[in-house]
Scaffold this active site. Structure first.
Site, short mmCIF file in Angstrom:
data_model
loop_
_atom_site.label_atom_id
_atom_site.label_comp_id
_atom_site.label_asym_id
_atom_site.label_seq_id
_atom_site.Cartn_x
_atom_site.Cartn_y
_atom_site.Cartn_z
N TYR A 27 -2.26 -0.36 10.87
CA TYR A 27 -2.38 -0.79 9.49
C TYR A 27 -1.05 -0.46 8.74
O TYR A 27 -0.37 -1.18 7.91
CB TYR A 27 -3.63 0.01 8.78
CG TYR A 27 -3.58 -0.22 7.40
CD1 TYR A 27 -4.06 -1.70 6.77
CD2 TYR A 27 -3.38 0.47 6.43
CE1 TYR A 27 -4.23 -1.89 5.66
CE2 TYR A 27 -3.61 0.22 5.02
CZ TYR A 27 -3.95 -1.01 4.60
OH TYR A 27 -4.27 -1.12 3.18
N SER A 69 1.00 -1.18 0.06
CA SER A 69 0.05 -0.06 -0.21
C SER A 69 0.94 1.23 0.11
O SER A 69 2.07 1.22 0.51
CB SER A 69 -0.87 -0.05 1.34
OG SER A 69 -1.60 1.17 1.27
N1 LIG Z 1 -8.89 -0.75 -1.06
C1 LIG Z 1 -7.97 0.19 -0.68
O1 LIG Z 1 -7.92 1.45 -0.81
C2 LIG Z 1 -6.41 -0.42 -0.62
C3 LIG Z 1 -5.51 0.36 -0.77
C4 LIG Z 1 -3.97 -0.08 -0.75
C5 LIG Z 1 -4.08 -1.44 -0.45
N2 LIG Z 1 -4.72 -2.26 -0.27
C6 LIG Z 1 -4.60 -3.92 0.16
O2 LIG Z 1 -5.43 -4.54 -0.77
C7 LIG Z 1 -5.70 -5.98 -0.33
C8 LIG Z 1 -7.03 -6.03 -0.65
O3 LIG Z 1 -7.95 -5.13 -0.11
P1 LIG Z 1 -9.30 -4.83 -1.04
O4 LIG Z 1 -9.19 -3.12 -0.97
O5 LIG Z 1 -9.41 -5.54 -2.19
O6 LIG Z 1 -10.37 -5.14 0.14
P2 LIG Z 1 -11.61 -6.02 0.25
O7 LIG Z 1 -12.42 -5.82 -0.99
O8 LIG Z 1 -11.94 -5.91 1.63
O9 LIG Z 1 -10.99 -7.71 0.06
C9 LIG Z 1 -9.99 -8.03 1.04
C10 LIG Z 1 -9.80 -9.50 0.84
O10 LIG Z 1 -9.03 -10.21 1.96
C11 LIG Z 1 -9.82 -11.19 2.59
N3 LIG Z 1 -9.41 -11.48 3.75
C12 LIG Z 1 -9.28 -10.72 4.87
N4 LIG Z 1 -8.97 -11.32 6.04
C13 LIG Z 1 -8.48 -12.44 5.56
C14 LIG Z 1 -7.95 -14.00 6.12
N5 LIG Z 1 -7.64 -13.66 7.36
N6 LIG Z 1 -7.47 -14.65 5.29
C15 LIG Z 1 -8.03 -14.89 4.03
N7 LIG Z 1 -8.51 -13.67 3.41
C16 LIG Z 1 -8.97 -12.70 4.01
C17 LIG Z 1 -11.18 -10.99 2.34
O11 LIG Z 1 -11.96 -12.01 2.50
P3 LIG Z 1 -13.41 -12.19 3.19
O12 LIG Z 1 -14.40 -12.01 2.32
O13 LIG Z 1 -13.49 -13.71 3.64
O14 LIG Z 1 -13.35 -11.13 4.22
C18 LIG Z 1 -11.48 -10.36 0.98
O15 LIG Z 1 -11.20 -11.41 0.01
C19 LIG Z 1 -5.33 -5.75 1.14
O16 LIG Z 1 -4.30 -6.20 1.54
C20 LIG Z 1 -5.48 -4.11 1.57
O17 LIG Z 1 -4.55 -4.05 2.42
C21 LIG Z 1 -6.16 -1.82 -0.26
#
Ligand SMILES: NC(=O)c1ccc[n+]([C@@H]2O[C@H](COP(=O)([O-])OP(=O)(O)OC[C@H]3O[C@@H](n4cnc5c(N)ncnc54)[C@H](OP(=O)(O)O)[C@@H]3O)[C@@H](O)[C@H]2O)c1
Length: 265
Positions: free
Chosen positions: A145, A132
Site C-alpha cells: 500500500y 496518503s
Molecule cells: N480511509 C483512510 O484512512 C485513508 C487514508 C489515506 C488515504 N486514503 C485513500 O482514500 C481513497 C478513498 O478511500 P476511502 O477511505 O474513501 O475508502 P472506501 O470508503 O473504501 O472507498 C474507496 C472507493 O474506491 C473504490 N474503488 C476501489 N477499487 C476500485 C476500482 N478498481 N475502480 C473503481 N473504484 C474502485 C470503491 O468502490 P467500490 O464500492 O466499487 O468498492 C470506493 O468507492 C483511497 O485512495 C485510499 O487509499 C484513505
C-alpha cells in the site's frame, strides 16, 4: 458558469463525501464507480451524473472519459479510487501485489492520461489525487500500500513540471486515518511469523475517536480545487500533520526509531 468535477471511487468514503460537497456547492459532479446501478444516494441529486468506471479497466477508462467530455466541460479530475493491501510481503501473492498497483497507481496514471489532451487543448484543468500520509512515510505491515502511495508522490511531483508548462495543475491530498469503510474493502495478509507485529499494527489503525471524517477531507479537496494556487501537497487530518511534521523535524532515520517506540516494536 457551473464548474464540473469528475470523481473516481465515488460510491463510498472520501469519493462520495466529495461528490456530495461539490454538488452542494453548485458544481456539476460526474461521479464514477464500479457499480452505479447499486448507488442509492448520489443518483437522487440533480447535478450529479453517474458513470461506470473500474480504474483497472483500460478500455473503460477511455470510454468513460470520452462519455464524460460529451456532457460538457470538465474543470477538475479527482483520482480517488483505491484500497489497501496490508500485511506480510512474504505471504502476499503476485496477483495481490499487481492488483494493488493496478488500482492505486496505474489507475490514477491512466485516468490522468485520458484527460491530459483535453486539459492541454483547453489550457487549464486540475488533477487532484488522494494520496496518503502513507505516501510520505512508510508504516509497518503495509509495504505494498505504501509503495503504491509513494509511487504517486514521485509521479505527481515529476509530472507537475510538464503539466504546469501547458496550464494544468496537479495536486495530492495526503490524509492520515479517515473514518471510512476502507477496512472492509482492504486485503489483510497474515503470516504466523509476524503475528505480534501485525497485532500491534491492527491496534494502531483501529483507534477511532480522533480520526478525520470523509467530509473533512472533502473540504480539503474543495479547497484544492478552488484556491487558485499551484500547491502540490495538502497534508490533512491532525494525525497526518503531526506525524509528517515530526518526520521532517527528526529526519527519516530518527523517525523510524520513533515509529518503533510508538508501536513498541
Ligand atoms: N480511509 C483512510 O484512512 C485513508 C487514508 C489515506 C488515504 N486514503 C485513500 O482514500 C481513497 C478513498 O478511500 P476511502 O477511505 O474513501 O475508502 P472506501 O470508503 O473504501 O472507498 C474507496 C472507493 O474506491 C473504490 N474503488 C476501489 N477499487 C476500485 C476500482 N478498481 N475502480 C473503481 N473504484 C474502485 C470503491 O468502490 P467500490 O464500492 O466499487 O468498492 C470506493 O468507492 C483511497 O485512495 C485510499 O487509499 C484513505
Amino acid at each position: 458558469m457551473k464548474k464540473t468535477i469528475f470523481i473516481t471511487g465515488a460510491s463510498a468514503g472520501i469519493g462520495k463525501a466529495t461528490a456530495k460537497l461539490f454538488a452542494e456547492k453548485g458544481w456539476n459532479v460526474i461521479a464514477t464507480m464500479r457499480k452505479p446501478e447499486n448507488e442509492k444516494e448520489l443518483n437522487l441529486l440533480d447535478n450529479v451524473t453517474l458513470l461506470p468506471l473500474d480504474v483497472t479497466n483500460v478500455d473503460q477508462i477511455k470510454e468513460t472519459a470520452q462519455k464524460a467530455l460529451t456532457l460538457g466541460d470538465i474543470d477538475v479530475v479527482f483520482n480517488n479510487a483505491g484500497y489497501a493491501l496490508l500485511g506480510v510481503l512474504e505471504a502476499i501473492t503476485d496477483d495481490q501485489l499487481v492488483a494493488q498497483m493496478e488500482t492505486n497507481f496505474f489507475g490514477v496514471v491512466r485516468v490522468t492520461q485520458a484527460f491530459i489532451p483535453y486539459f492541454r487543448k483547453r489550457g487549464s484543468g486540475i488533477f487532484i489525487t488522494t494520496g496518503s500520509s502513507a505516501g510520505l512515510m512508510g508504516f509497518p505491515m503495509s509495504s505494498m500500500y505504501d509503495a503504491s502511495k509513494f509511487a504517486l508522490e514521485g509521479w505527481s511531483e515529476s509530472l507537475s513540471y510538464e503539466l504546469n508548462e501547458v496550464g494544468i495543475s496537479i495536486k495530492t491530498i495526503e490524509p492520515g486515518l479517515v473514518a471510512t469503510d476502507i477496512g472492509d474493502r482492504s486485503v489483510f495478509v497474515s503470516h504466523p511469523a509476524y503475528e505480534s507485529l501485525m497485532g500491534k499494527f491492527m491496534a494502531l489503525i483501529a483507534h477511532g475517536e480522533d480520526v478525520t471524517t470523509a467530509a473533512e477531507i472533502a473540504e480539503v479537496v474543495y479547497g484544492a480545487a478552488t484556491d487558485g494556487k499551484n500547491t502540490l501537497r495538502y497534508v490533512c487530518g491532525e494525525d497526518a500533520k503531526a506525524l509528517y511534521g515530526q518526520r521532517l523535524a527528526e529526519g527519516d532515520e530518527a523517525f523510524r526509531d520513533s515509529i518503533k517506540k510508538m508501536m513498541s516494536i
